[in-house]
Design a protein around this motif. Structure first.
Motif, PDB file in Angstrom:
ATOM      1  N   VAL A 142     -19.452  12.960   5.575  1.00 39.52           N
ATOM      2  CA  VAL A 142     -19.923  11.621   4.959  1.00 39.52           C
ATOM      3  C   VAL A 142     -19.045  10.527   5.813  1.00 39.52           C
ATOM      4  CG1 VAL A 142     -21.364  12.416   2.937  1.00 39.52           C
ATOM      5  CG2 VAL A 142     -18.854  11.816   2.904  1.00 39.52           C
ATOM      6  N   PRO A 143     -19.583   9.322   5.806  1.00 43.13           N
ATOM      7  CA  PRO A 143     -18.566   8.374   6.645  1.00 43.13           C
ATOM      8  C   PRO A 143     -17.618   7.989   5.394  1.00 43.13           C
ATOM      9  CG  PRO A 143     -21.059   7.677   6.847  1.00 43.13           C
ATOM     10  CD  PRO A 143     -21.194   8.996   5.867  1.00 43.13           C
ATOM     11  N   ILE A 144     -16.638   7.324   5.929  1.00 42.49           N
ATOM     12  CA  ILE A 144     -15.226   6.716   5.067  1.00 42.49           C
ATOM     13  C   ILE A 144     -15.443   5.400   5.387  1.00 42.49           C
ATOM     14  CG2 ILE A 144     -12.812   6.908   4.431  1.00 42.49           C
ATOM     15  CD1 ILE A 144     -12.702   9.786   5.713  1.00 42.49           C
ATOM     16  N   ILE A 145     -15.322   4.573   4.227  1.00 46.71           N
ATOM     17  CA  ILE A 145     -15.101   3.180   4.310  1.00 46.71           C
ATOM     18  C   ILE A 145     -13.831   2.930   3.658  1.00 46.71           C
ATOM     19  CG2 ILE A 145     -16.471   1.117   3.930  1.00 46.71           C
ATOM     20  CD1 ILE A 145     -18.370   2.977   4.936  1.00 46.71           C
ATOM     21  N   LYS A 197     -14.620  -1.098   8.616  1.00 42.66           N
ATOM     22  CA  LYS A 197     -15.659  -0.624   9.489  1.00 42.66           C
ATOM     23  C   LYS A 197     -15.626   0.930   9.314  1.00 42.66           C
ATOM     24  CE  LYS A 197     -15.067  -3.728  13.385  1.00 42.66           C
ATOM     25  NZ  LYS A 197     -15.327  -3.754  14.916  1.00 42.66           N
ATOM     26  N   PRO A 198     -16.906   1.380   9.049  1.00 44.42           N
ATOM     27  CA  PRO A 198     -16.972   2.791   8.681  1.00 44.42           C
ATOM     28  C   PRO A 198     -16.707   3.667   9.718  1.00 44.42           C
ATOM     29  CG  PRO A 198     -19.220   1.462   8.629  1.00 44.42           C
ATOM     30  CD  PRO A 198     -18.454   0.605   9.142  1.00 44.42           C
ATOM     31  N   MET A 199     -15.892   4.883   9.206  1.00 47.64           N
ATOM     32  CA  MET A 199     -15.301   5.909  10.086  1.00 47.64           C
ATOM     33  C   MET A 199     -16.350   7.024   9.798  1.00 47.64           C
ATOM     34  SD  MET A 199     -11.454   5.382   8.821  1.00 47.64           S
ATOM     35  CE  MET A 199     -10.806   6.674   9.896  1.00 47.64           C
ATOM     36  N   LEU A 200     -17.061   7.379  11.127  1.00 47.39           N
ATOM     37  CA  LEU A 200     -18.207   8.236  10.989  1.00 47.39           C
ATOM     38  C   LEU A 200     -17.559   9.664  11.125  1.00 47.39           C
ATOM     39  CD1 LEU A 200     -20.669   6.301  12.887  1.00 47.39           C
ATOM     40  CD2 LEU A 200     -20.467   6.349  10.685  1.00 47.39           C
ATOM     41  N   ASP A 211      -4.768  15.414   7.199  1.00 48.32           N
ATOM     42  CA  ASP A 211      -3.397  14.707   6.910  1.00 48.32           C
ATOM     43  C   ASP A 211      -3.438  13.362   7.992  1.00 48.32           C
ATOM     44  OD1 ASP A 211      -2.711  16.321   8.943  1.00 48.32           O
ATOM     45  OD2 ASP A 211      -0.813  16.682   8.208  1.00 48.32           O
ATOM     46  N   ILE A 212      -3.845  13.763   9.242  1.00 51.50           N
ATOM     47  CA  ILE A 212      -4.040  12.657  10.225  1.00 51.50           C
ATOM     48  C   ILE A 212      -5.142  11.723   9.772  1.00 51.50           C
ATOM     49  CG2 ILE A 212      -4.452  12.379  12.594  1.00 51.50           C
ATOM     50  CD1 ILE A 212      -3.217  15.070  13.541  1.00 51.50           C
ATOM     51  N   LEU A 213      -6.435  12.365   9.363  1.00 46.65           N
ATOM     52  CA  LEU A 213      -7.310  11.425   9.197  1.00 46.65           C
ATOM     53  C   LEU A 213      -7.046  10.461   7.955  1.00 46.65           C
ATOM     54  CD1 LEU A 213     -10.435  10.499   8.831  1.00 46.65           C
ATOM     55  CD2 LEU A 213     -10.743  12.434   7.591  1.00 46.65           C
ATOM     56  N   THR A 214      -6.257  10.966   6.962  1.00 45.16           N
ATOM     57  CA  THR A 214      -5.915  10.092   5.835  1.00 45.16           C
ATOM     58  C   THR A 214      -4.820   9.132   5.974  1.00 45.16           C
ATOM     59  OG1 THR A 214      -6.241  12.212   4.389  1.00 45.16           O
ATOM     60  CG2 THR A 214      -4.936  10.452   3.500  1.00 45.16           C
ATOM     61  N   ASN A 215      -3.879   9.584   7.172  1.00 46.87           N
ATOM     62  CA  ASN A 215      -3.042   8.334   7.627  1.00 46.87           C
ATOM     63  C   ASN A 215      -3.957   7.194   8.335  1.00 46.87           C
ATOM     64  OD1 ASN A 215      -0.607   7.389   7.868  1.00 46.87           O
ATOM     65  ND2 ASN A 215      -0.586   7.983   9.980  1.00 46.87           N
ATOM     66  N   ASN A 216      -4.932   7.733   9.069  1.00 46.19           N
ATOM     67  CA  ASN A 216      -5.849   6.760   9.686  1.00 46.19           C
ATOM     68  C   ASN A 216      -6.457   5.849   8.930  1.00 46.19           C
ATOM     69  OD1 ASN A 216      -4.882   7.904  12.360  1.00 46.19           O
ATOM     70  ND2 ASN A 216      -6.814   9.058  12.518  1.00 46.19           N
ATOM     71  N   VAL A 217      -6.925   6.222   7.754  1.00 49.45           N
ATOM     72  CA  VAL A 217      -7.700   5.559   6.836  1.00 49.45           C
ATOM     73  C   VAL A 217      -6.583   4.556   6.082  1.00 49.45           C
ATOM     74  CG1 VAL A 217      -8.683   5.589   4.503  1.00 49.45           C
ATOM     75  CG2 VAL A 217      -9.021   7.279   6.195  1.00 49.45           C
ATOM     76  N   ARG A 218      -5.310   5.110   5.883  1.00 51.19           N
ATOM     77  CA  ARG A 218      -4.419   4.027   5.463  1.00 51.19           C
ATOM     78  C   ARG A 218      -3.955   2.933   6.255  1.00 51.19           C
ATOM     79  NH1 ARG A 218       1.479   3.844   5.284  1.00 51.19           N
ATOM     80  NH2 ARG A 218       2.181   3.033   3.442  1.00 51.19           N
ATOM     81  N   LYS A 219      -3.995   3.216   7.476  1.00 51.77           N
ATOM     82  CA  LYS A 219      -3.788   2.301   8.538  1.00 51.77           C
ATOM     83  C   LYS A 219      -4.728   1.156   8.752  1.00 51.77           C
ATOM     84  CE  LYS A 219      -1.088   5.379  12.033  1.00 51.77           C
ATOM     85  NZ  LYS A 219      -1.225   5.617  13.208  1.00 51.77           N
ATOM     86  N   GLU A 220      -5.959   1.517   8.454  1.00 50.96           N
ATOM     87  CA  GLU A 220      -7.095   0.683   8.454  1.00 50.96           C
ATOM     88  C   GLU A 220      -6.916  -0.357   7.140  1.00 50.96           C
ATOM     89  OE1 GLU A 220      -9.641  -0.212  10.679  1.00 50.96           O
ATOM     90  OE2 GLU A 220      -8.250   0.993  11.864  1.00 50.96           O
ATOM     91  N   VAL A 221      -6.473   0.395   6.011  1.00 51.22           N
ATOM     92  CA  VAL A 221      -6.575  -0.687   4.588  1.00 51.22           C
ATOM     93  C   VAL A 221      -5.175  -1.587   5.028  1.00 51.22           C
ATOM     94  CG1 VAL A 221      -5.752  -0.385   2.336  1.00 51.22           C
ATOM     95  CG2 VAL A 221      -7.357   1.758   3.215  1.00 51.22           C
ATOM     96  N   VAL A 261       0.926  -1.259   0.052  1.00 52.80           N
ATOM     97  CA  VAL A 261       0.139  -0.090   0.066  1.00 52.80           C
ATOM     98  C   VAL A 261       1.033   1.528   0.235  1.00 52.80           C
ATOM     99  CG1 VAL A 261      -1.869   1.143   1.239  1.00 52.80           C
ATOM    100  CG2 VAL A 261      -1.751  -1.191   1.246  1.00 52.80           C
ATOM    101  N   GLY A 262       0.581   2.265  -0.900  1.00 48.34           N
ATOM    102  CA  GLY A 262       1.562   3.184  -1.205  1.00 48.34           C
ATOM    103  C   GLY A 262       1.111   4.273  -0.185  1.00 48.34           C
ATOM    104  N   GLU A 263       1.694   5.320  -0.408  1.00 51.59           N
ATOM    105  CA  GLU A 263       1.456   6.708   0.709  1.00 51.59           C
ATOM    106  C   GLU A 263       0.145   7.439   0.137  1.00 51.59           C
ATOM    107  OE1 GLU A 263       2.807   7.725   3.305  1.00 51.59           O
ATOM    108  OE2 GLU A 263       4.353   5.993   3.356  1.00 51.59           O
ATOM    109  N   PHE A 264      -0.634   7.723   1.126  1.00 47.19           N
ATOM    110  CA  PHE A 264      -2.077   8.265   0.680  1.00 47.19           C
ATOM    111  C   PHE A 264      -1.614  10.047   0.399  1.00 47.19           C
ATOM    112  CE2 PHE A 264      -5.360   5.064   2.193  1.00 47.19           C
ATOM    113  CZ  PHE A 264      -4.764   4.157   1.406  1.00 47.19           C
ATOM    114  N   GLN A 265      -2.247  10.420  -0.181  1.00 47.59           N
ATOM    115  CA  GLN A 265      -2.232  12.027  -0.458  1.00 47.59           C
ATOM    116  C   GLN A 265      -3.040  12.712   0.811  1.00 47.59           C
ATOM    117  OE1 GLN A 265      -3.017  13.609  -4.163  1.00 47.59           O
ATOM    118  NE2 GLN A 265      -2.571  11.618  -5.136  1.00 47.59           N
ATOM    119  N   GLY A 266      -2.301  13.531   1.272  1.00 49.31           N
ATOM    120  CA  GLY A 266      -2.666  14.179   2.649  1.00 49.31           C
ATOM    121  C   GLY A 266      -3.932  14.887   2.378  1.00 49.31           C
ATOM    122  N   ALA A 267      -4.466  15.415   1.457  1.00 51.91           N
ATOM    123  CA  ALA A 267      -5.733  16.011   1.184  1.00 51.91           C
ATOM    124  C   ALA A 267      -6.823  15.188   0.808  1.00 51.91           C
ATOM    125  CB  ALA A 267      -5.656  17.550   0.387  1.00 51.91           C
TER     126      ALA A 267
END
Length: 305
Positions: free
Chosen positions: A228-231, A258-261, A271-281, A212-218
């Motif tokens: 809206v939720p992020i899956i 799991k959905p992130m509400l 950028d912290i949110l994006t990193n959290n999504v990457r960790k879940e992936v 899994v590559g780096e996720f773009q911060g924005a």
């Protein structure tokens, strides 16, 4: 006075969003070029279609390509020439036919996490096959239809261009900040007004590997703005589909995290949110990469025994 203040706030928000998108594009430009070169090299191999199956239905395939082109032209002249329901069901039919021609099966894990409302689907991106897989498993009776933010080059692609014009897809010119802002606004509209399941590939390009590559911060800014939720979605083994050397029959996995509400992440830095999504992936990649999922049919057999 209130209208003037509201207008100033909207302008300020647009400036912030544009700056974040431009910054993300600049930071990842060199990484993208390397990844894209590798992806292009990997995709230069055989398309891996089953030749016998293709021989059996080559005329149908040809007619489907011609029909897609004809539909795209008519829709350009008159957007109401084909109903939205017809277009989506027809594209899904083509996606499922591609699975059959490529000898690919999809194992889906925790699809109940895909909420029936406007959501952001944030998958890793291994291959050009990823959108096809997501469309093929999209059950319109249980989830909202898919929409995509995709690179503008796809609209000129002879293979995919005619199909991408038949569904809700937003072109993104990665070198143009204004295009990024327009894509942001259109995506927000699709989420809030039409309640689409909007697919955003946070890596920005294909990895052509399991990594899994780096996720773009924005990339997750749109979820905060649209509220809206992020899956988080983990796609496993799709990089083999168009590889020069691959198993004759291939099974890829699509795992829905799991959905992130929005109420939980609205105040978090993007950028912290994006990193959290990457960790879940990545977490689901590690969990399911070598995990054998059991089909419903096999589960029934076990119960009988």
């Amino acid at each position: 006075m209130k209208e003037k203040q509201k207008l100033e706030l909207e302008i300020e928000e647009s400036k912030v969003t544009t700056n974040e998108l431009v910054e993300a594009q600049t930071d990842s430009k060199s990484k993208k070029s390397k990844a894209e070169k590798k992806a292009k090299k990997d995709d230069q191999g055989s398309k891996n279609f089953n030749k016998w199956k293709l021989f059996l239905i080559w005329f149908i395939v040809l007619m489907n390509f011609r029909k897609a082109k004809k539909m795209a032209r008519r829709i350009k002249r008159d957007p109401n020439s084909y109903s939205e329901e017809y277009r989506y069901h027809w594209v899904k039919k083509i996606a499922r036919r591609m699975l059959w021609l490529l000898d690919v099966k999809i194992q889906v894990v925790d699809i109940e996490n895909w909420l029936d409302r406007g959501v952001i689907l944030a998958p890793n991106h291994q291959s050009n096959f990823d959108p096809v897989a997501l469309i093929a498993i999209n059950d319109f009776s249980r989830q909202q239809p898919l929409a995509f933010i995709a690179k503008q080059e796809l609209w000129n692609d002879k293979t995919f261009g005619r199909f991408v014009k038949l569904i809700d897809a937003i072109p993104l010119d990665r070198q143009n900040p204004r295009s990024a802002l327009n894509a942001f606004k259109e995506g927000k509209e699709l989420l809030n007004q039409y309640h689409r399941s909007l697919v955003v590939f946070p890596e920005g390009t294909r990895s052509s590997t399991q990594e899994v590559g780096e996720f773009q911060g924005a990339s997750m800014k749109i979820a905060q703005s649209a509220y809206v939720p992020i899956i988080p979605v983990t796609i496993i083994d799709s990089h083999y589909v168009f590889a020069k050397q691959r198993p004759k029959k291939l099974t890829i996995k699509v795992v829905f995290g799991k959905p992130m509400l929005p109420e939980k992440f609205i105040s978090i830095k993007t950028d912290i949110l994006t990193n959290n999504v990457r960790k879940e992936v990545i977490k689901n990649m590690d969990k399911y990469q070598n995990f054998e999922t059991t089909s419903p049919a096999k589960k029934k057999e076990k119960k009988k025994k």
